[in-house]
Design a protein around this motif. Structure first.
Motif, PDB file in Angstrom:
ATOM      1  N   SER A  39       0.686  12.190  -1.341  1.00 22.33           N
ATOM      2  CA  SER A  39       0.008  13.303  -1.776  1.00 22.33           C
ATOM      3  C   SER A  39       0.890  14.128  -2.427  1.00 22.33           C
ATOM      4  O   SER A  39       1.976  14.154  -2.190  1.00 22.33           O
ATOM      5  N   VAL A  93       1.233   5.337   0.564  1.00 24.02           N
ATOM      6  CA  VAL A  93       0.742   6.704   1.131  1.00 24.02           C
ATOM      7  C   VAL A  93       1.404   7.767   0.463  1.00 24.02           C
ATOM      8  O   VAL A  93       2.480   8.066   0.363  1.00 24.02           O
ATOM      9  N   LEU A 132      -0.621   3.780  10.414  1.00 24.45           N
ATOM     10  CA  LEU A 132      -1.226   2.744   9.764  1.00 24.45           C
ATOM     11  C   LEU A 132      -0.268   1.358  10.104  1.00 24.45           C
ATOM     12  O   LEU A 132      -0.848   0.447  10.293  1.00 24.45           O
ATOM     13  N   ILE A 179      -3.460   5.310  -0.850  1.00 23.08           N
ATOM     14  CA  ILE A 179      -4.031   6.256   0.020  1.00 23.08           C
ATOM     15  C   ILE A 179      -3.647   7.877  -0.063  1.00 23.08           C
ATOM     16  O   ILE A 179      -2.557   8.039   0.164  1.00 23.08           O
ATOM     17  N   ILE A 218       0.816  -1.134  -0.038  1.00 23.55           N
ATOM     18  CA  ILE A 218      -0.147   0.111  -0.060  1.00 23.55           C
ATOM     19  C   ILE A 218       1.011   1.322  -0.128  1.00 23.55           C
ATOM     20  O   ILE A 218       1.935   1.464   0.541  1.00 23.55           O
ATOM     21  N   ILE A 253      -3.537  11.585   1.024  1.00 15.14           N
ATOM     22  CA  ILE A 253      -3.867  12.500   2.086  1.00 15.14           C
ATOM     23  C   ILE A 253      -4.043  13.827   1.665  1.00 15.14           C
ATOM     24  O   ILE A 253      -3.353  14.569   0.994  1.00 15.14           O
ATOM     25  N   VAL A 284      -7.252   3.859  -5.848  1.00 12.79           N
ATOM     26  CA  VAL A 284      -7.329   4.403  -4.801  1.00 12.79           C
ATOM     27  C   VAL A 284      -8.166   4.070  -3.864  1.00 12.79           C
ATOM     28  O   VAL A 284      -9.476   3.912  -3.788  1.00 12.79           O
ATOM     29  N   ILE A 285      -7.437   3.534  -2.703  1.00 17.56           N
ATOM     30  CA  ILE A 285      -8.263   2.796  -1.793  1.00 17.56           C
ATOM     31  C   ILE A 285      -8.894   3.716  -0.768  1.00 17.56           C
ATOM     32  O   ILE A 285     -10.072   3.445  -0.418  1.00 17.56           O
ATOM     33  N   GLY A 286      -8.513   5.007  -0.751  1.00 11.98           N
ATOM     34  CA  GLY A 286      -9.389   6.128   0.126  1.00 11.98           C
ATOM     35  C   GLY A 286      -8.561   7.282   0.015  1.00 11.98           C
ATOM     36  O   GLY A 286      -7.475   7.458  -0.266  1.00 11.98           O
ATOM     37  N   ILE A 287      -9.293   8.315   0.432  1.00 14.08           N
ATOM     38  CA  ILE A 287      -8.676   9.603   0.585  1.00 14.08           C
ATOM     39  C   ILE A 287      -8.869  10.096   2.070  1.00 14.08           C
ATOM     40  O   ILE A 287     -10.237  10.052   2.686  1.00 14.08           O
ATOM     41  N   VAL A 288      -7.754  10.460   3.089  1.00 13.58           N
ATOM     42  CA  VAL A 288      -7.901  10.869   4.128  1.00 13.58           C
ATOM     43  C   VAL A 288      -7.910  12.427   4.286  1.00 13.58           C
ATOM     44  O   VAL A 288      -6.893  12.775   3.840  1.00 13.58           O
ATOM     45  N   LYS A 332       1.648  12.684   5.772  1.00 16.09           N
ATOM     46  CA  LYS A 332       1.758  11.461   4.933  1.00 16.09           C
ATOM     47  C   LYS A 332       2.421  10.306   5.831  1.00 16.09           C
ATOM     48  O   LYS A 332       2.020   9.224   6.178  1.00 16.09           O
TER      49      LYS A 332
END
Length: 251
Positions: A82, A80, A96, A213, A78, A215, A240-244, A89
């Protein structure tokens, strides 16, 4: 050729013949620009957009073959990332990794921020020299037994990194195939700000990357810039697993 009266004498050269339609299309496709001239796929900035047949044999190259063999034992990878700096980040990546380790997973974290590596500091790892085992560099153990690999271990105190992009991409490749990660459940990869050589090379080289992910911050500027990271992931076909949204409120 030399012309003598109405006759032409040839000196071992054959006049070019008009190519048929198929050959012409192939010539146009290959020479639409000069980006492939004397370049390898590894050093090409058009890698994700490329549709030429030579790209299909990419993983037969030595670098990519070594990376695939070295990372075959890692279950999940994964990233991380931005485009904006200072959004958290590294803090998110470290938390995580520790959270997964506390759930009983075996975790390693790769710090790809060459200019401002801070994962060792966050996870309480002393900046000692790395040791090399039979299968490659041995990661250091940080908080909750998270294995840590970082550029910080290779630098002297206050030493700046003034590398050009090809050297950065090659170092990313060496961090992927030259480290003995073992068979962890997760490899968390902390990328630097932007979509430069480090991020591009990581998405290009890492086989079977589970996703990224992104950020960001609640202010407008980081959210606009974060879309560039999403655009890079779409080019690379990385989910894209997700946006934090970090720092969204104060407690």
């Amino acid at each position: 050729e030399e012309s003598t009266g109405s006759k032409k004498q040839s000196h071992g050269k054959t006049a070019p013949q008009e190519p048929n339609g198929g050959q012409l299309l192939e010539i146009i496709e290959i020479n639409v620009d000069r980006s492939c001239y004397r370049k390898s796929c590894f050093n090409c900035c058009n890698y994700f957009q490329c549709r030429l047949p030579r790209k299909e044999n990419l993983y037969e190259d030595t670098i990519f073959k070594n990376i695939r063999e070295s990372m075959a034992g890692i279950k999940h990878k994964i990233a991380v990332m931005s485009c904006k700096g200072g959004v958290g980040k590294s803090t998110f990546a470290a938390n995580l990794a520790v959270a997964l380790a506390q759930k009983g997973r075996e975790v390693a974290i790769l710090d790809c921020d060459f200019h401002g590596p801070c994962i060792p500091k966050i996870l309480g790892v002393d900046a000692e020299r790395l040791k090399i085992g039979k299968k490659g560099i041995i990661p250091k153990q940080g908080s909750s037994n998270v294995g840590v690999i970082s550029m910080d271990f290779l630098l002297r105190p206050d030493e700046p990194v003034t590398w050009f992009d090809p050297l950065k991409k090659m170092t990313i490749a060496q961090f992927l195939y030259g480290v003995d990660y073992g068979s962890p459940d997760y490899l968390i990869i902390d990328l630097p700000p932007g979509t430069g050589a480090e991020s591009y090379g990581l998405l290009q080289c890492t086989p079977d990357l589970d996703g990224a992910i992104i950020i960001t911050l609640p202010s407008e500027s980081p959210q606009v810039v974060a879309r560039r990271s999403i655009g890079l992931c779409r080019q690379a076909k990385v989910p894209v697993i997700g946006i934090v949204e970090n720092m969204s409120h104060f407690v």
